[in-house]
Design an enzyme around this catalytic site. Structure first.
Site, mmCIF file in Angstrom:
data_model
loop_
_atom_site.group_PDB
_atom_site.id
_atom_site.type_symbol
_atom_site.label_atom_id
_atom_site.label_comp_id
_atom_site.label_asym_id
_atom_site.label_seq_id
_atom_site.Cartn_x
_atom_site.Cartn_y
_atom_site.Cartn_z
ATOM 1 N N GLU A 114 0.826 -1.206 0.000
ATOM 2 C CA GLU A 114 0.000 0.000 0.000
ATOM 3 C C GLU A 114 0.865 1.262 0.000
ATOM 4 O O GLU A 114 2.067 1.211 0.272
ATOM 5 C CB GLU A 114 -0.919 0.012 1.217
ATOM 6 C CG GLU A 114 -0.171 0.152 2.526
ATOM 7 C CD GLU A 114 -1.098 0.321 3.712
ATOM 8 O OE1 GLU A 114 -1.812 1.330 3.744
ATOM 9 O OE2 GLU A 114 -1.085 -0.549 4.593
ATOM 10 N N LYS A 169 -4.950 -1.924 14.724
ATOM 11 C CA LYS A 169 -4.322 -1.112 15.757
ATOM 12 C C LYS A 169 -5.161 -1.156 17.033
ATOM 13 O O LYS A 169 -6.388 -1.141 16.991
ATOM 14 C CB LYS A 169 -4.134 0.324 15.265
ATOM 15 C CG LYS A 169 -3.007 0.476 14.254
ATOM 16 C CD LYS A 169 -2.715 1.939 13.982
ATOM 17 C CE LYS A 169 -1.454 2.097 13.124
ATOM 18 N NZ LYS A 169 -1.620 1.612 11.761
#
Length: 302
Positions: A26, A159
């Site tokens: 990405e 996360k």
């Protein structure tokens, strides 16, 4: 792909046609996730490590309104140094129309990679369900896209600033397989163990590749998520992590930070409160996921 606004580099197109191993990477990690020039250095080092493993790297982003699979080094440098937009799948049409430069999220990267015939994608962490989503309905577009994009994604979980339990529930609802790499504990990005279990695990890149083949043979449309924890001796100290995260959440509440502003606020707080240690763990996580993704890409191609 005729008449498509998507550009696939000659190298990636030839590798896909020949069945060679390719790993998608990405661009938001170097346009939004890491400070300049660390982001640029990380992106170029990731490409070099993938090539060193005998795999073709395909960094994905939007350059002057052109969604591109297989950015050149100059294009990576351009995106890293400019005020690039953050581009998810829904943002692709406006980005093309306005000729924007953009870093692609997990969702957009996975979608473009699959469209180009790439079967494996490495990232740092996935988007997920945000804390308080029962009231705000704040959920990453990554989840919906991964439910209908048959690619193998290597990440270190989501996360820990997100609602990990709710994210795992949502992944189950969307029929997205979550498989630990040599673990049945779901990683929490900065820490090896988020406190939540996963039901299945694989012990090798070859097993991960076979899992993807079985998914394809069954005709299932979802991604397979390989949860690859950071090494325990490289993680952020869990006690420090929990304390700083609680402080960050309290600070966000006091400041009235909500919506799309809360993630950068919390990550910035973590970085400052840990003296930059969280950033170093972020880089360690990414390097590990890129290395494993390259192994899986070779196993699938082989």
């Amino acid at each position: 792909m005729e008449h498509s606004p998507v550009r696939i580099s000659d190298e990636v197109r030839a590798a896909a046609a020949d069945g060679l191993p390719i790993l998608a990477l990405e661009s938001t990690i170097f346009t939004h996730g890491l400070p300049h020039p660390r982001g640029l250095e990380t992106a170029l080092a990731a490409e070099a490590s993938v090539r060193g493993a005998g795999v073709v790297p395909a960094t994905i982003g939007v350059v002057r309104g052109v969604p591109t699979v297989g950015l050149t080094s100059d294009e990576i440098e351009r995106l890293a140094a400019t005020d690039a937009a953050k581009v998810s799948v829904r943002d692709l049409p406006p980005a093309v129309l306005r000729r924007l430069d953009g870093g692609t999220t997990v969702a957009a990267t996975a979608w473009l990679a699959h469209r180009a015939g790439i079967r494996v994608f490495s990232t740092g962490g996935l988007g997920g369900v945000h804390r308080g989503a029962s009231e705000t309905f704040d959920e990453s577009a990554d989840l919906g896209t991964l439910a209908r994009t048959p690619i193998t994604v290597v990440s270190a979980g989501v996360k820990s600033i997100l609602d990990v339990a709710a994210t795992l529930e949502r992944l189950e609802t969307l029929n997205i397989p979550v498989v630990g790499y040599r673990t049945t504990r779901y990683p929490g990005f900065y820490v090896a163990d988020s406190g939540h279990a996963v039901e299945y695990s694989v012990d090798s890149a070859e097993e991960a590749a076979e899992l993807a083949r079985i998914r394809d043979a069954l005709g299932l449309e979802s991604a397979v998520l390989i949860a690859n924890p950071v090494a325990a001796d490289r993680q952020l100290d869990p006690v420090l992590h929990d304390r700083v995260l609680d402080e960050a959440l309290a600070a966000a509440g006091s400041a009235g930070v909500t919506g799309h502003d809360i993630t950068p606020f919390l990550l910035d707080h973590l970085q400052r409160a840990t003296g930059g240690e969280s950033l170093e763990v972020n880089l360690e996580v990414y390097r590990g996921n890129v290395a494993l993704g390259a192994e899986i890409a070779r196993a699938i191609a082989g």
